[in-house]
Write an enzyme that holds these catalytic residues in place. Sequence first.
Site, mmCIF file in Angstrom:
data_model
loop_
_atom_site.group_PDB
_atom_site.id
_atom_site.type_symbol
_atom_site.label_atom_id
_atom_site.label_comp_id
_atom_site.label_asym_id
_atom_site.label_seq_id
_atom_site.Cartn_x
_atom_site.Cartn_y
_atom_site.Cartn_z
ATOM 1 N N HIS A 188 96.828 -80.388 -47.212
ATOM 2 C CA HIS A 188 97.258 -80.393 -48.615
ATOM 3 C C HIS A 188 98.782 -80.393 -48.691
ATOM 4 C CE1 HIS A 188 93.194 -79.627 -50.102
ATOM 5 N NE2 HIS A 188 93.657 -79.730 -51.334
ATOM 6 N N HIS A 245 95.311 -70.999 -46.710
ATOM 7 C CA HIS A 245 96.303 -71.256 -45.666
ATOM 8 C C HIS A 245 97.287 -70.098 -45.569
ATOM 9 C CE1 HIS A 245 95.368 -75.345 -44.390
ATOM 10 N NE2 HIS A 245 95.154 -75.654 -45.647
#
Length: 456
Positions: free
Chosen positions: A215, A262
Amino acid sequence: MSLRQSLALLAGRLQEPQKVARFQRLCGVEAPLSRSAVASADLKEDEEEEAPLSRDCRRREPQPEACGGPRTPGSDRNQCPAKPGGGGGGGALNGVRNGLASEPGPASPRRAGALRRNSLTNEEGELAHVSNWPLYYLFCFGTELGNELFYILFFPFWIWNLDALVGRRLVIIWVLVMYLGQCTKDIIRWPRPASPPVIKLEVFYNSEYSMPSTHAMSGTAIPISMVLLTYGRWQYPLIYGLILIPCWCSLVCLSRIYMGMHSILDIIAGFLYTIVILAIFFPFVDLIDNFNQTHKYAPLIIIGLHLALGIFSFTLDTWSTSRGDTAEILGSGAGIACGSHVTYNMGLLLEPPLDTLPLVRPPITVTLFGKAILRIFIGMAFVLVIRDIMKKITIPLACKIFNKPCDDIRKARQHMEVELPYRYITYGMVVSLGQLMGTGKARGAHIPEIGGVRSL
């Protein structure tokens, strides 16, 4: 302490899940009541032990099942060594539902759940108390800037309505960045942040590895490439692009930490990795695009190369949602390249003369806006119909050819022989036909000639 040791210590601290949990609390995300007391106690203990633990984890010899070490396919791949006493540092395995997520506690009107369940495991994310709803919706939007729905709308909008050349080259860069990112994940094999203490608001990609954040890579590559490709070709103040890049990039990157997917290190690594990729490959994008359009054997080379890359990526690790995503990315890249070859040789693409650059944006009128929206609606309807037809054809056909059971589609797609042909053929066909149809619509539109598409 040497520079190498200092960098290793810094990397260990940036990877700690406690920092992700702190950012979530700072943004108003709290664990449900059934977990909050345990999580707060664990977090206090984590803060006392996190430094020696991070150093200890990295001093271990590489061995199967160890943090950051080589793992065998199908192993417990989301598990760092747990703290003594069962603290919150161990976390759940990739693709395994968090144990406390099914105990949400008493009902509350100010509670948010996961955006989407995991398509591999049917896992649902944790419920969480959210006190800052504007930030919640902002980061939901930010994380969608790296998801499939955004790509389905963003790239066709560029090709059909704005600038076909820029759209094609954005796809080339996106395919390269995402493919390298997905393969790097399966080589490094680092786990997602442990939960608890992290609250996982999104689990759709929880069965994938964490390092680097794709991402973050996409959120860095797209705005930078968009400015590099359009500045000088279109007339607009450079300051607009310089504002767009950090806003877009930071929104996507911070949203992944907010969602609990993350660590800070994953985000930084994804950003820096993308900068390196762009620095090396961006000068060749023009050459690649011209090759795709003009070389006699370009379609055969494109299809063969993308298919070989897909087969290679499927051999890196056991099946997860990243396998299908990689095949989908490669199929889209092959489709856009083959589609541009066909439209160029049919004379449907016409570049404006160099002396007309930079192009001036036509005035935005109700008619122009309406036609752009109409193209998107018609095009998306066409794309969805073709995708559904191809899905119903390719999956049963692949199962029959490779002798795989087709009773359960989800299980059938966990075989490379089924998932790779399905994603590759379906999205390659969808993208190539969508480009041809979009070019035809643009040719018939009574708007100024823009984007390298011949208009009447």
